[in-house]
Design an enzyme around this catalytic site. Sequence first.
Site, PDB file in Angstrom:
ATOM      1  N   TYR A 154       2.603  10.890   2.485  1.00 17.04           N
ATOM      2  CA  TYR A 154       1.548  10.462   1.570  1.00 17.04           C
ATOM      3  C   TYR A 154       0.740  11.700   1.201  1.00 17.04           C
ATOM      4  CZ  TYR A 154      -2.690   8.565  -0.366  1.00 17.04           C
ATOM      5  OH  TYR A 154      -3.723   8.308  -1.213  1.00 17.04           O
ATOM      6  N   GLU A 193      -2.403  10.967  -6.809  1.00 13.98           N
ATOM      7  CA  GLU A 193      -1.803  10.407  -5.601  1.00 13.98           C
ATOM      8  C   GLU A 193      -0.285  10.445  -5.718  1.00 13.98           C
ATOM      9  OE1 GLU A 193      -1.612   6.084  -4.759  1.00 13.98           O
ATOM     10  OE2 GLU A 193      -2.902   6.538  -3.060  1.00 13.98           O
TER      11      GLU A 193
END
Length: 399
Positions: free
Chosen positions: A109, A197
């Site tokens: 992530y 992101e």
Amino acid sequence: MDIHEYQAKELLANFGVYSPPGALAYSPEQAAYRSREIGGDRWVVKAQVHAGGRGKAGGVKLCNSDTEIQETCEELFGRKLVTHQTGPEGKGIYRVYIEGAVPIEREFYLGFVLDRTSQRVMIVASAEGGMEIEDISAKKPDSIVRATVEPAVGLQDFQCRQIAFKLGIDPALTAQMVRTLQGCYRAFREHDATMVEINPLVVTGDNRVLALDAKMTFDDNALFRHPQISELRDKSQEDARESRAADRGLSYVGLEGNIGCIVNGAGLAMATMDTIKLAGGEPANFLDIGGGATPERVAKAFRLVMSDGNVQAVLVNIFAGINRCDWVAEGVVQALQEVQVDVPVVVRLAGTNVEEGQKILAKSGLPVIRAGTLMEAAERVVSAWRKDQSENTTLRAAQ
Ligand code: ADP
Ligand code: MG
């Protein structure tokens, strides 16, 4: 403002953040055709909607042939995709991105956000890729690596190497990680983003660091200096009420309730919504008409709120500092004369020129309910709404 995954990937690629080869399609036939252009024998078909969680909701599908791609797309196009981020009404699929499937060795992530506490860009990373950051912080908080960027010097390579090390990335891939992190940071800064992101960022079987997903959000207040970003806006992904408001320069968020709110200042708008709830009602929207609202602007806000079919009562709550109560009152009168308003309207005015404002409302002869305090206003709008609803029910029963 949000953009699509394929747009974010294209933008990031200019900064050295790479993704597998891919192409966009507006129809199932085009999707099949474009997969042949990309080449290879495995592809992922990805619904382009402004929301995460598409994989779990059936919006990301692995395909092994162009016929399979076409069939998958026939099911996706025109459908509403409901993910945990879209709300129950979902978001329409009108574009599909076809991407070469890559063998995933490890998933990470990676997020760049504005941290308001430190007033810095913060990097958040975790070796638990593929999971949403909310789940990671709930289930694996220790896996989260954080770093803040000192704006005067920018992101330093040693910080990137440190992040790579903490994520346990093979040292042979550190240079690719540094390039990726630096690229995200530059793309963030140069476009006035508020979020980048990449989830997941992967290491492939053949040792490449690739962004398999990308999400970018931009600061609306800075869009005027990024026309190439403003162009990427896709209204099909926005709440129709919100895009209408944005086009009129109003700050609006649609909600599920039925009491329309017209307020100045975001803080007062939040307090108004809370007080409505406290009084037993449900707000239909958040609407900040801003400081210095002219009568025209107030009338515009009124029209906007009334165009929402769920609205069954309206509360106007204005604290005039820069604003002027007489202007707001004029706007309310103007709107009530122009727009068909057949629901109860409560107006609470306080601050600059409040007496003039009250006079204008009183003189207009319009059925406006006035209130002194915020609590009073909330209670009056809720009870007026209840009364109106029960009268309507009686009326319907009598018919
Ligand atoms: P979302 O976050 O909306 O669910 P993603 O783009 O992250 O959508 O895709 C979901 C999952 O699909 C990813 O976590 C990844 O495991 C897999 N995936 C996505 N793109 C590819 C690709 N090009 N090759 C292989 N797997 C992929
Ligand atoms: Mg993802």
